[in-house]
Design a protein around this motif. Structure first.
Motif, PDB file in Angstrom:
ATOM      1  N   GLN B  86      41.161  36.688  74.130  1.00  0.00           N
ATOM      2  CA  GLN B  86      41.873  35.417  74.211  1.00  0.00           C
ATOM      3  C   GLN B  86      43.076  35.390  73.259  1.00  0.00           C
ATOM      4  N   ASN B  87      42.853  35.874  72.025  1.00  0.00           N
ATOM      5  CA  ASN B  87      43.959  35.823  71.057  1.00  0.00           C
ATOM      6  C   ASN B  87      44.586  37.196  70.803  1.00  0.00           C
ATOM      7  N   PHE B  88      44.677  37.968  71.828  1.00  0.00           N
ATOM      8  CA  PHE B  88      45.438  39.234  71.889  1.00  0.00           C
ATOM      9  C   PHE B  88      44.892  40.349  70.984  1.00  0.00           C
ATOM     10  N   ASN B  89      44.678  40.013  69.689  1.00  0.00           N
ATOM     11  CA  ASN B  89      44.224  41.021  68.727  1.00  0.00           C
ATOM     12  C   ASN B  89      45.099  42.268  68.699  1.00  0.00           C
ATOM     13  N   ASP B 137      54.764  40.130  66.293  1.00  0.00           N
ATOM     14  CA  ASP B 137      55.043  38.731  65.960  1.00  0.00           C
ATOM     15  C   ASP B 137      56.433  38.263  66.380  1.00  0.00           C
ATOM     16  N   GLY B 141      53.663  34.541  73.222  1.00  0.00           N
ATOM     17  CA  GLY B 141      52.243  34.743  73.509  1.00  0.00           C
ATOM     18  C   GLY B 141      52.009  35.525  74.788  1.00  0.00           C
ATOM     19  N   GLN B 144      52.841  39.096  74.214  1.00  0.00           N
ATOM     20  CA  GLN B 144      51.819  39.752  73.394  1.00  0.00           C
ATOM     21  C   GLN B 144      50.599  40.098  74.236  1.00  0.00           C
ATOM     22  N   GLN B 145      50.221  39.171  75.099  1.00  0.00           N
ATOM     23  CA  GLN B 145      49.052  39.443  75.931  1.00  0.00           C
ATOM     24  C   GLN B 145      49.323  40.589  76.900  1.00  0.00           C
ATOM     25  N   SER B 167      43.855  31.493  77.967  1.00  0.00           N
ATOM     26  CA  SER B 167      43.498  30.197  77.369  1.00  0.00           C
ATOM     27  C   SER B 167      44.318  29.839  76.133  1.00  0.00           C
ATOM     28  N   ALA B 168      44.834  30.853  75.432  1.00  0.00           N
ATOM     29  CA  ALA B 168      45.591  30.558  74.212  1.00  0.00           C
ATOM     30  C   ALA B 168      47.091  30.457  74.494  1.00  0.00           C
TER      31      ALA B 168
END
Lengths: 216, 242
Positions: B86-89, B137, B141, B144-145, B167-168
């Motif tokens: 969800q938050n890429f990591n 960064d 988003g 990044q995904q 979702s993020a």
């Protein structure tokens, strides 16, 4: 009686400062080495090793550095090991430094998101590979500022070595005071020298903190 | 034989029974959407499939290998199962290119040139070839995904697990990520998604699995299941999300 001019006082203090710096360096190098080993033990996730590290940290954070020095210096000689003030000071400062650094570093490693470990694992990286390529490079960035900041505590901690008879800045200050009976002048000079040693470090620590907070 | 096979999988968090006997079998090339309320166990199920979470009873077989959460096993599994979070990591201290090259270099022991070629190909595929030297960064988003997808694809997995990967994201960025997934689905990769994107599940998915209270409550063809739910629980759920 020998007369001490201001210049004599300053010259003697500066000479003693070398020993303070040397002791600080030795303690810092010893402390970081032991802290590295303890951090590695902790990261293995083995509960027995974890326990060892926790007990170590509790003991050396929970007792005064001066007592640790006394025990190293007097305690060991009672047990039959002759130990010089220099060795006792390094030994106890190493315990002290490592016990604090290992906690500081743990905090730094813990601030990294768990997702970094999980993503690495999902890509097939092993524990050591993850540590080396993902966790440590990021943790070192975060840890540098507080580690440099803590070195100030180490420098100030070396003053206690004067009590077990190691001749460094504080000890020479005391000796000069005994000879001149000018405590205000002598100890002010001692304090100024400590400040000049410590201030650049805390300043640098703040610079590092800013630098790493802004960018990667 | 199916690519992913779950047989009576039970999972507990302490006393909490999260998965209560999951049976599921997924064939190569299928696109499966797992839907359900939060707490229904859908993410946990996904994380059991690649060994991130241990399960206590039953069995999971992926590509002929039994899944356990032992480190060695997880690493072998990583060769056939990719995961997107969800938050890429993404790894923030490495460039986009380095993020994608990392696992091929270290795990597959490819040469740097080879790994770079793979990375460039994969980034091309997700439409981010020009971001090779950027740091994560500096990306949106959605970008990044997509890098995270490219990173997973670089290991040429047979199955891609997607854990609420949109979702993020801000709503306007969801589309670009789903589009990449759609292309992958067309190319025949097996996708297992935990998702709230009902349209995607309907249009791209082969099957929808509705989870409720740790069980597979209903499953079937998305077009049928989403328009004509059989159970009250699914009706209620669809009423809430659609």
């Amino acid at each position: 009686m020998i007369e001490f001019s201001n210049l004599d006082i300053i010259r003697n203090l500066l000479f003693a400062t070398q020993w303070t710096i040397l002791l600080s360096l030795a303690a810092f190098i010893g402390g970081t080495s032991v802290a590295l080993a303890l951090t590695a033990m902790r990261l293995t996730g083995n509960s027995a090793m974890n326990m060892v590290v926790r007990v170590y940290v509790e003991i050396f954070q929970g007792t005064p550095l001066l007592m640790q020095m006394f025990i190293c210096f007097f305690g060991l000689s009672i047990l039959g090991y002759e130990i010089s003030a220099w060795s006792a000071a390094i030994l106890s400062l190493t315990f002290f430094t490592s016990a604090f650094l290992v906690e500081i570093w743990r905090g730094c490693i813990d601030t990294l998101p768990k997702g970094q470990w999980e993503a690495s694992r999902c890509l097939g990286l092993g524990f050591l590979q993850t540590l080396r390529h993902i966790i440590l490079p990021q943790a070192i960035r975060v840890a540098t500022a507080p580690t440099v900041g803590f070195s100030v505590q180490v420098i100030k901690g070396t003053a206690l070595a004067s009590i077990i008879g190691f001749v460094e800045l504080t000890k020479v200050g005391t000796m000069l005071n005994n000879a001149t009976f000018e405590p205000f002048k002598v100890f002010s000079l001692v304090a100024i020298i400590y400040f000049l040693l410590c201030y650049p470090l805390s300043w640098y620590s703040k610079v590092l903190e800013k630098k790493f907070n802004v960018s990667r | 034989m199916s690519l992913v096979d779950l047989h009576q999988v039970h999972k507990y968090y302490g006393d909490f029974h999260v998965l209560k006997g999951i049976d599921l079998s997924i064939n190569a090339g299928e696109v499966i959407s797992i839907i359900g309320k939060s707490g229904s166990g859908k993410s946990t199920l996904l994380r059991c499939i690649n060994g991130l979470e241990a399960y206590q009873k039953g069995g999971i077989v992926v590509d002929g290998n039994e899944v356990t959460s032992e480190d060695v096993q997880v690493r072998r599994l990583a060769l056939s199962v990719g995961m997107i979070f969800q938050n890429f990591n993404l790894f923030p201290h490495k460039t986009v290119g380095e993020n994608v090259m990392l696992a091929p270099t270290i795990v597959l022991k490819k040469s740097k040139a080879e790994a770079e070629k793979i990375a460039r190909n994969m980034l091309e595929k997700v439409g981010l070839a020009e971001k090779f030297d950027n740091y994560p960064d500096t990306l949106s988003g959605g970008q990044q995904q997509r890098v995270a997808i490219a990173r997973a694809l670089a290991m040429s997995p047979k199955v891609l697990l997607c854990d609420e990967i949109t979702s993020a994201l801000d709503p306007e960025l969801v589309g670009e990520v789903l589009k990449v997934l759609e292309t992958l689905a067309e190319e025949g990769i097996t996708l297992i998604l935990v998702t709230h994107e009902m349209n995607f599940a309907r249009e791209v998915g082969n099957r929808v699995v509705f989870m409720h209270q740790g069980k597979v409550w209903e499953e079937g063809d998305p077009k049928v299941l989403l328009t004509n739910p059989q159970t009250d629980e699914l009706k209620q759920f669809l009423g809430a999300v659609l």
